[in-house]
Design an enzyme around this catalytic site. Structure first.
Site, short mmCIF file in Angstrom:
data_model
loop_
_atom_site.label_atom_id
_atom_site.label_comp_id
_atom_site.label_asym_id
_atom_site.label_seq_id
_atom_site.Cartn_x
_atom_site.Cartn_y
_atom_site.Cartn_z
N GLY A 145 49.01 46.01 -18.00
CA GLY A 145 47.81 47.84 -18.30
C GLY A 145 47.79 48.42 -16.74
N LEU A 199 49.38 51.90 -14.17
CA LEU A 199 49.98 52.81 -14.11
C LEU A 199 50.93 52.69 -15.13
CD1 LEU A 199 49.35 54.12 -10.97
CD2 LEU A 199 47.86 54.85 -13.15
N SER A 211 47.75 52.51 4.81
CA SER A 211 48.41 53.39 4.11
C SER A 211 48.65 54.57 5.04
CB SER A 211 47.42 54.37 2.66
OG SER A 211 47.86 55.65 2.25
N ARG A 223 59.93 53.55 5.66
CA ARG A 223 59.39 52.75 6.10
C ARG A 223 60.16 51.73 6.57
NH1 ARG A 223 54.86 53.01 0.42
NH2 ARG A 223 54.08 54.12 1.50
N GLU A 255 56.73 48.72 -11.37
CA GLU A 255 57.12 48.14 -10.64
C GLU A 255 58.22 46.62 -11.03
OE1 GLU A 255 54.39 47.67 -7.16
OE2 GLU A 255 56.05 46.20 -5.96
N SER A 273 55.78 55.78 -5.83
CA SER A 273 55.68 54.73 -6.84
C SER A 273 55.08 54.87 -7.55
CB SER A 273 55.28 53.08 -6.21
OG SER A 273 55.48 52.50 -7.27
N LEU A 274 53.80 55.61 -7.74
CA LEU A 274 52.85 55.94 -8.62
C LEU A 274 53.58 57.20 -9.85
CD1 LEU A 274 49.65 56.36 -6.94
CD2 LEU A 274 50.25 54.30 -7.71
#
Ligand SMILES: Cc1cc2nc3c(=O)[nH]c(=O)nc-3n(C[C@H](O)[C@H](O)[C@H](O)COP(=O)(O)OP(=O)(O)OC[C@H]3O[C@@H](n4cnc5c(N)ncnc54)[C@H](O)[C@@H]3O)c2cc1C
Length: 664
Positions: free
Chosen positions: A11, A13, A251, A298, A404, A419-420
């Site tokens: 549960g 995103l 972040s 990254r 993911e 990713s979101l």
């Protein structure tokens, strides 16, 4: 005919967006989650979500460029049609979340505010302070609650997914789950099952991920026959706060709001950083990549920080590897408004105010680009066919994976804030195809399904009872987990070496053997977290093994996977002729490596539990691979040679032509 019933596991995103969309389509959904859905790991996401927007469009941005930045960022290892579809959906998804009530930051004029994230030159990232994941999650949770009230969704929180139930033809017919309070087992028959169970950071012991991100659910699907893609691609985030218990993320939004990474030019300079003059600081990312500066992707930022500390000996501290991340030049009001949440985390755990003193940070394991292999159906326009039952389906028919826990969108390196987007996109987009698959499955529903579920339940109960009975074992599961985490962190993060990977594989096999001797200190059968952890530890070994084996076999450097002996040759010459020859050699090596290694690793669980590795070609039909330089100082000559090869035709043709217009 009755409506199909679909089981969604997870549960976060991805799981909530799939559940919401399925319910909208009139489907009955059972939603199972290890933790209350509002505590899913997605709640920790900080920096934002990407999409092309009206501001970036004015600067020449479009969905194609978002797609291109994503595949360039991923070192071209992802199939391109799903990425294109995701980038096309980006603006609609952010608009949708806005309408669902996410309090995105606004400019004084009332427009959504945007920030820049790594691997792009555009401000594509919408954000809600530094708690974007929480705001997105809570908005989706509200929608799912609405459907719960309507009776369309039934939520099962504090339940553990144990195994998918397959019929004799190998189709998924539901799952067995366990109530973590009463420890009872329950069969969940379903016409399709969607796994949305997140990443597997716990395999590395300490990471920026939540403590429930063990990868247990994915491991259970893998052992039941689902293939796993690109397991060796684990993202190590460049900026985290070192901690003895856990590594906490700082972040990328800190750099998106102007944060600068630097080290004193003098090794271990004991002065207060605020007293070190500009001339005595090395802003190494800005110096080496002036075009992208602190916002290179990254994988590159992480390697540079690691290199500065380990090879150049410029770590800020002698006994602990770290560099400065400096926000002290940004006005306090801006910091509080845009980054308040993450600065509070730093202040709370380090006891230092990052608005006043530069932070000390170092890379940490953060994200798994790999995950369950999933399929897609390509459309004529190069995206995906909406409603195709193939989209997001694993190698087990009727079993889907989103978020993911799938391997689909990020290739060898994920761009920040993508990713979101991929979680919400894959959850929403897969729904109509899942329904189509579920409807056709109903027509062939296994007549003897109770036989299948009874047998699976018995298997899980026996496994559980077997663990509870192990009170006299010699091994402590928590210590074993620490050993596994330390080992994986040592050999399978920023720098990888074949001898170490091979030795580590043997060590993981030995740890798994020792796990069979674990003592469970709590033999009770009520909220027994000890047995649940021991079970999930056992499930970490198969995934650890496929990560190590995939890394061992992949003899190249690509995105987050770096082996020094296969590093691309540098351009060291100063003489123009020699420089040119070095660049030619660089491009030859690049072409050879692309020819040999531009393919996804596909792991299947072999008979003895060992991973069997094969490879699949990557669909690069929309844009061909090209050197990934990000404006590296000294890399101009490589670009020049590559463009000339493109102009001459041959393998690099289209890539070379595109290079002129795309980010390099
Ligand atoms: C600190 C941090 C900050 C981040 N910030 C950003 C950001 O700003 N932007 C961005 O794009 N990405 C960000 N990411 C990445 C992003 O947060 C995750 O990739 C994303 O939230 C994953 O969502 P998900 O729905 O796939 O899984 P999760 O949110 O992890 O949810 C997994 C769900 O599966 C359930 N589950 C797991 N195992 C089982 C089981 N065995 N049985 C039953 N249920 C199970 C869990 O209970 C949970 O509900 C960040 C990551 C970290 C670590």
């Amino acid at each position: 005919m009755a409506q199909p019933r679909i089981l969604v596991i997870g549960g976060g995103l991805a799981g909530l967006s799939a559940t919401m969309r399925l319910a909208e389509l009139g489907i009955q959904v059972d939603l199972v989650s290890l933790v209350p859905v509002k505590r899913s790991h997605s709640v920790c996401a900080q920096g934002g979500i990407n999409s092309v927007n009206s501001l970036t469009r004015q600067q020449g941005d479009n969905e194609w460029k978002h797609f291109d930045d994503t595949v360039y960022g991923g070192d071209f290892l992802q199939h391109q049609p799903p990425v294109k579809e995701m980038a096309d959906w980006g603006p609609r998804i952010v608009d949708l979340m806005d309408r669902l009530g996410v309090p995105f930051n606004r400019t004084p004029e009332g427009f959504r505010d945007q920030r820049r994230f790594g691997g792009t030159l555009y401000k594509r990232t919408a954000f809600a302070g530094a708690t974007t994941g929480q705001q997105l999650l809570y908005s989706l949770d509200e929608q799912v609650r609405r459907w719960e009230v309507e009776g369309r969704v039934k939520k099962w929180e504090f339940w553990d997914f144990l195994e998918p139930v397959l019929d004799d033809s190998g189709r998924c017919r539901g799952a067995i789950c366990q109530d973590l309070v009463t420890m009872q087992f329950k069969a969940f028959p379903a016409d399709a099952v969607v796994l949305a169970t997140g990443g597997c950071g716990l395999i590395y012991g300490r990471s920026t991920m939540s403590m429930v991100c063990s990868g247990s659910a994915v491991s259970r699907a893998y052992r039941a026959g689902a293939a796993y893609g690109n397991g060796e691609f684990i993202q190590v985030h460049p900026t985290a706060i070192p901690g003895a218990d856990k590594l906490r993320l700082m972040s990328e939004s800190a750099r998106g709001e102007g944060g600068r990474v630097w080290v004193p030019r003098k090794p271990h300079d004991p002065r207060d950083p605020r007293e070190i003059p500009e001339a005595e600081r090395m802003y190494f990312l800005e110096e080496r990549y002036p075009k992208y500066g602190n916002l290179v992707p990254r994988d590159i930022a992480t390697r540079e920080i690691f290199d500065v500390c380990t090879n150049e000996g410029l770590s800020v501290e002698k006994d602990q590897l770290c560099v400065y991340l400096d926000l002290t030049h940004v006005p306090r009001e801006t910091l509080d408004r845009k980054l308040g949440g993450i600065l509070e985390i730093y202040e709370k755990f380090q006891g230092v105010d990052p608005r006043v003193v530069p932070m000390k940070i170092f890379p940490a394991v953060h994200y798994s680009m790999g995950g369950l292999w999933v399929d897609y159906e390509k459309s004529a326009s190069g995206g995906l066919v909406e409603g195709s039952p193939r989209n997001q389906q694993t190698t087990i028919p009727g079993l889907y994976a989103v978020g993911e826990c799938d391997y689909q969108y990020h290739g060898a390196n994920r761009l920040g804030a993508n990713s979101l987007l991929s979680c919400i996109f894959s959850g929403l987009f897969c729904a109509s195809g899942v329904v189509a698959a579920a409807e056709s499955a109903r027509k062939t529903a296994a007549e003897e399904s109770s036989r299948l579920f009874d047998a699976a339940s018995r298997r899980e109960e026996e496994r559980h009872r077997g663990l509870l009975a192990r009170t006299a074992g010699r091994e402590n599961p928590y210590e074993l987990h620490q050993e596994l985490g330390n080992l994986m962190t040592r050999v399978a993060t920023v720098v990888r070496r074949n001898d170490q990977l091979a030795a580590a594989y043997a060590e993981v096999v030995a740890l798994e053997e020792r796990w069979r001797n674990c003592a469970v200190s709590d033999s009770g059968n009520w909220t027994n977290q000890n047995v649940v952890f021991t079970k999930s530890l056992g499930d970490m070994f198969p995934v650890a093994k496929l990560i190590l084996k995939g890394a061992l076999l992949r003899d190249e450097c690509r995105g987050a996977h770096f082996k020094p002996e296969f590093a691309m040759p540098g351009i060291h010459a100063t003489d123009p002729g020699e420089k040119r020859r070095e660049a030619e050699r660089w491009c030859d090596t690049f072409e050879e490596s692309t020819r040999r290694w531009l393919r996804s690793t596909v792991a299947r669980c072999g008979a003895g539990g060992e991973p069997e590795i094969s490879y699949e070609p990557v669909d690069t039909s929309l844009t061909p691979p090209r050197p990934r330089l990000y404006g590296l100082v000294g890399g101009e000559v490589i670009e020049e040679v590559w463009k000339e090869r493109g102009a001459r035709g041959g393998q690099a043709d289209a890539a070379g032509k595109r290079l002129a217009g795309a980010s390099t």
